[in-house]
Write a protein that holds these residues in place. Structure first.
Motif, short mmCIF file in Angstrom:
data_model
loop_
_atom_site.label_atom_id
_atom_site.label_comp_id
_atom_site.label_asym_id
_atom_site.label_seq_id
_atom_site.Cartn_x
_atom_site.Cartn_y
_atom_site.Cartn_z
N ILE A 24 -9.72 -2.30 -0.22
CA ILE A 24 -8.67 -3.26 0.16
C ILE A 24 -9.06 -4.67 -0.26
O ILE A 24 -8.22 -5.46 -0.69
N THR A 68 -6.19 -3.08 6.47
CA THR A 68 -5.34 -3.90 5.60
C THR A 68 -4.98 -5.20 6.30
O THR A 68 -5.05 -6.29 5.71
N THR A 87 2.79 -2.07 4.40
CA THR A 87 1.74 -1.04 4.52
C THR A 87 2.39 0.34 4.62
O THR A 87 2.68 0.82 5.72
N THR A 115 0.86 -1.19 0.00
CA THR A 115 0.00 0.00 0.00
C THR A 115 0.89 1.24 0.00
O THR A 115 2.04 1.20 0.44
N VAL A 123 -7.08 3.30 1.53
CA VAL A 123 -6.89 2.34 2.63
C VAL A 123 -7.95 2.46 3.73
O VAL A 123 -8.07 1.58 4.56
#
Ligand SMILES: NC(=O)c1ccc[n+]([C@@H]2O[C@H](COP(=O)([O-])OP(=O)(O)OC[C@H]3O[C@@H](n4cnc5c(N)ncnc54)[C@H](O)[C@@H]3O)[C@@H](O)[C@H]2O)c1
Length: 256
Positions: free
Chosen positions: A70, A121, A88, A16, A64
């Motif tokens: 996601i 996430t 992340t 991400t 996110v």
């Protein structure tokens, strides 16, 4: 022990914040070592630039803070194979003000992206990794999450939360073969750092802020993207197979 150069061939990763800075750098390093990478960010143009440097990668545009977005990224990873690597990096910085001056909307946005975004996430990926027999996760916290940060106390609080989640996941999911660590960078030369300085009202204030930030680092300079992503790919790799629950400073000695 597998060497880092064994790489990530045949592995599937989700990154991400992959449209810029440290997320982009992480995705590029993983792809260069053979991983198929799902590149996730809300910035499509930036993702396309990253994609060009990541052979075999897949772009998913999303936020996110939205579980459905996601979920699309996790689905895209499933189409490539077993998702066993996660970084992340999506995050926001600021505001540079003491707590009484932070607006409620600023606080909520910061926690939504940095904390809720990381949690959402993890919520989506941890069951997938468990079903895959294990995996490795690196979150992006900050040196500011480990020490007092009078300049950016709200941001520091979000990063302390990321460190806490890292430790809890490491303990709570170790039996599932899942490792989780986080990196705690000092000031690294990315668009985020530039945005911090660009917010200064005058060139003189900007210069003073830059000098103050630089002086925090005993090595006497800001870090470069690759100096963080080297640590990230190490922690993601099997070379770090007995390391979990750490919050690794990558900070030019700031916390020494
Ligand atoms: N650069 C530094 O000095 C530094 C220091 C410590 C920690 N960090 C952390 O490292 C991570 C990466 O930072 P960077 O310097 O590469 O920043 P950056 O601003 O260059 O990249 C952050 C990326 O996150 C994306 N993003 C932001 N909000 C999002 C959302 N809601 N949904 C999806 N994507 C979103 C942005 O579009 C951007 O591409 C961040 O979590 C940051 O807090 C950076």
């Amino acid at each position: 022990m597998p060497a880092l150069s064994d790489g990530f061939a045949g592995k599937v990763a989700l990154v991400t914040g992959a449209a810029s800075g440290l997320g982009r750098g992480t995705a590029e390093r993983l792809a260069a070592q053979g991983a198929r990478v799902v590149l996730f960010d809300r910035d499509e143009a930036g993702l396309r630039t990253t994609e060009a440097a990541c052979p075999g990668s897949v772009v998913v545009v999303g936020d996110v803070t939205a579980a459905a977005d996601i979920a699309r990224a996790v689905d895209a990873a499933a189409a490539l194979g077993k998702l066993t690597l996660l970084a992340t990096a999506a995050g926001l910085i600021g505001p540079t003000k003491p707590l009484p001056e932070v607006e409620e909307a600023e606080w909520d946005r910061l926690f939504a992206v940095n904390v809720k975004g990381t949690w959402l996430t993890l919520k989506a990926v941890l069951p997938v990794m468990r079903d895959a027999g294990g995996g490795s996760i690196v979150a992006f916290a900050s040196a500011a999450g480990l020490v007092a940060s009078p300049a950016m106390p709200a941001y520091a609080a979000t990063k302390a939360a990321v460190i806490s989640m890292t430790r809890s996941v490491a303990r709570g999911h170790a039996a599932e073969g899942i490792r989780m660590n986080c990196v705690c960078p000092g000031s690294i030369q990315t668009p985020m750092l530039e945005a911090t300085f660009a917010g200064a009202a005058t060139p003189e204030l900007r210069a003073a802020r830059e000098a103050e930030f630089r002086a925090r680092h005993p090595l006497g300079r800001f870090g470069e993207t690759h100096e963080v992503t080297e640590a990230v790919v190490f922690l993601l790799s099997d070379a770090a197979s007995f390391i979990t629950g750490t919050a690794l400073p990558v900070d030019g000695g700031r916390l020494a």
